[in-house]
Design an enzyme around this catalytic site. Structure first.
Site, PDB file in Angstrom:
ATOM      1  CD  GLU A 123      -7.123  -7.357   5.916  1.00 21.15           C
ATOM      2  OE1 GLU A 123      -6.160  -6.861   6.526  1.00 21.15           O
ATOM      3  OE2 GLU A 123      -7.923  -6.683   5.251  1.00 21.15           O
ATOM      4  CG  ASP A 176       0.590  -1.171   5.180  1.00 20.93           C
ATOM      5  OD1 ASP A 176       0.227  -0.401   4.284  1.00 20.93           O
ATOM      6  OD2 ASP A 176      -0.149  -2.057   5.649  1.00 20.93           O
ATOM      7  CG  HIS A 231      -1.851  -1.130   1.311  1.00 20.37           C
ATOM      8  ND1 HIS A 231      -3.082  -1.106   0.701  1.00 20.37           N
ATOM      9  CD2 HIS A 231      -1.756  -2.341   1.901  1.00 20.37           C
ATOM     10  CE1 HIS A 231      -3.709  -2.255   0.927  1.00 20.37           C
ATOM     11  NE2 HIS A 231      -2.920  -3.021   1.653  1.00 20.37           N
ATOM     12  CG  ASN A 271      -0.925   7.055   1.360  1.00 18.97           C
ATOM     13  OD1 ASN A 271      -0.321   8.111   1.283  1.00 18.97           O
ATOM     14  ND2 ASN A 271      -1.906   6.738   0.519  1.00 18.97           N
ATOM     15  CG  HIS A 329      -4.754   8.917   4.375  1.00 15.04           C
ATOM     16  ND1 HIS A 329      -5.895   8.147   4.505  1.00 15.04           N
ATOM     17  CD2 HIS A 329      -3.901   8.179   3.634  1.00 15.04           C
ATOM     18  CE1 HIS A 329      -5.717   7.001   3.861  1.00 15.04           C
ATOM     19  NE2 HIS A 329      -4.511   6.998   3.338  1.00 15.04           N
TER      20      HIS A 329
END
Length: 347
Positions: A204, A287, A19, A21, A67
């Site tokens: 998940e 991540d 991902h 970010n 973000h």
């Protein structure tokens, strides 16, 4: 660096679950924080350090902070180019980045310019001669419902046609405890029909078995995590059978699952279950910034936890090429690259 660490660093690697970010490194966060001092954001709010655990809810809070730091085209361009260069420096030869297009009224960022900027970063790194082939998956955030999912598919379709092969697929992600995948099936089916590849986060959390069963009927081209699919952790054999029958590869992220507390420890990770079945399983980071890891480290962890030899680890990395969303010609080029490196790395 000991010989073992050197091997994992030099091992050519494929990263299929990153991902954007969540992959922002400490160094890049530093630059973003200095650009936006008024936000009063500290490093501890953007990463989960060694030995730390967080609930899944807390992990998603970390993304909200990131973000805030990344809300202009300029930020996205810097973040994406930094992330690409870092993956390349870690020996990753092929990377599929994924991200949900966002709009920010205050900065004039639109969903379209978001995707355009990521593509620009990919092209820029290519022009600089960074030794990595990068593609992009446009992500649907499950919490935003059917209508937004349809808009995202439309955007992905447009870019699949106009990005010279850089946009290859669609990711379904976001907080797994929010929303139900059944409402997104029409959008996912539309994407699949248009030629976009599908990578879906499935199971998940333990409560998602019924949803996973439904989504596997599409079927997706790859599965993200799949933590609770198999019977030993409350999944079901019939769901596993669907995965096996369609030969759907899994993207497995060890540190992410342990730090996010969906898996109790490395030795209990479901990598073992699928690997013993001989099912295509690709080691990924999820991540790397948030979970303070990189792909070399994830391979090292998998190998040391499950007693994989260097040769077995090489094979695992080589087999990941079969699972990429880029065309066959690209797979062939990568296989050639692995062949060229094999005698040097597997000494």
């Amino acid at each position: 660096m000991d010989d073992d660490a050197v091997f994992y660093q030099e091992l050519p690697k494929v990263e299929l679950h990153a991902h954007l970010n969540g992959s922002v490194s400490f160094q890049t966060i530093e630059k973003l924080i200095s650009r936006k001092p008024h936000l009063n954001i500290e490093h501890s709010m953007t990463a989960i350090g060694k030995g730390q655990r967080r609930t899944l809810d807390e992990c998603f809070e970390v993304f909200k902070v990131i973000h805030k730091l990344v809300d202009t085209e300029e930020d996205i361009l810097m973040v994406a180019t930094d992330v690409i260069r870092e993956f390349a420096a870690d020996g990753v030869k092929y990377l599929e980045l994924r991200s949900t297009p966002r709009e920010e009224k205050d900065t004039g960022l639109t969903k379209r310019s978001y995707v355009e900027t990521v593509i620009k970063a990919i092209q820029q790194c290519k022009e600089e001669g960074v030794d990595i082939d990068v593609r992009f998956l446009v992500a649907i955030d499950r919490r935003n419902g059917t209508e937004v999912a349809m808009e995202t598919v439309k955007l992905a379709e447009d870019f699949m046609l106009s990005s010279d092969g850089l946009v290859v697929g669609l990711d379904l992600s976001g907080d797994p405890t929010v929303g139900h995948g059944k409402y997104l099936i029409p959008a996912l089916q539309k994407a699949k029909n248009s030629g976009l590849k599908l990578s879906l986060h499935l199971s998940e959390v333990p409560s998602q078995l019924e949803e996973s069963d439904l989504l596997l009927n599409l079927p997706p081209d790859r599965i993200g995590h799949g933590t609770f699919l198999h019977p030993e952790v409350g999944g079901s054999q019939s769901v596993v059978d669907k995965v096996l029958k369609n030969n759907i590869p899994l993207e497995l992220c060890l540190t992410s699952n342990v730090k996010g507390q969906t898996v109790p420890s490395y030795s209990k990770h479901h990598f073992k279950y699928w690997y013993q079945l001989g099912h295509p399983s690709v080691i990924c980071t999820d991540d790397k910034g948030v979970f303070c890891t990189d792909l070399s480290q994830e391979y090292h962890l998998a190998a040391s936890t499950f007693s994989l030899s260097h040769k077995a680890t090489w094979k695992l990395s080589h087999q990941a090429i079969d699972c990429i969303f880029a065309p066959e010609a690209v797979k062939e080029q990568l296989r050639q690259k692995w062949n060229d490196l094999e005698s040097r790395v597997l000494k």
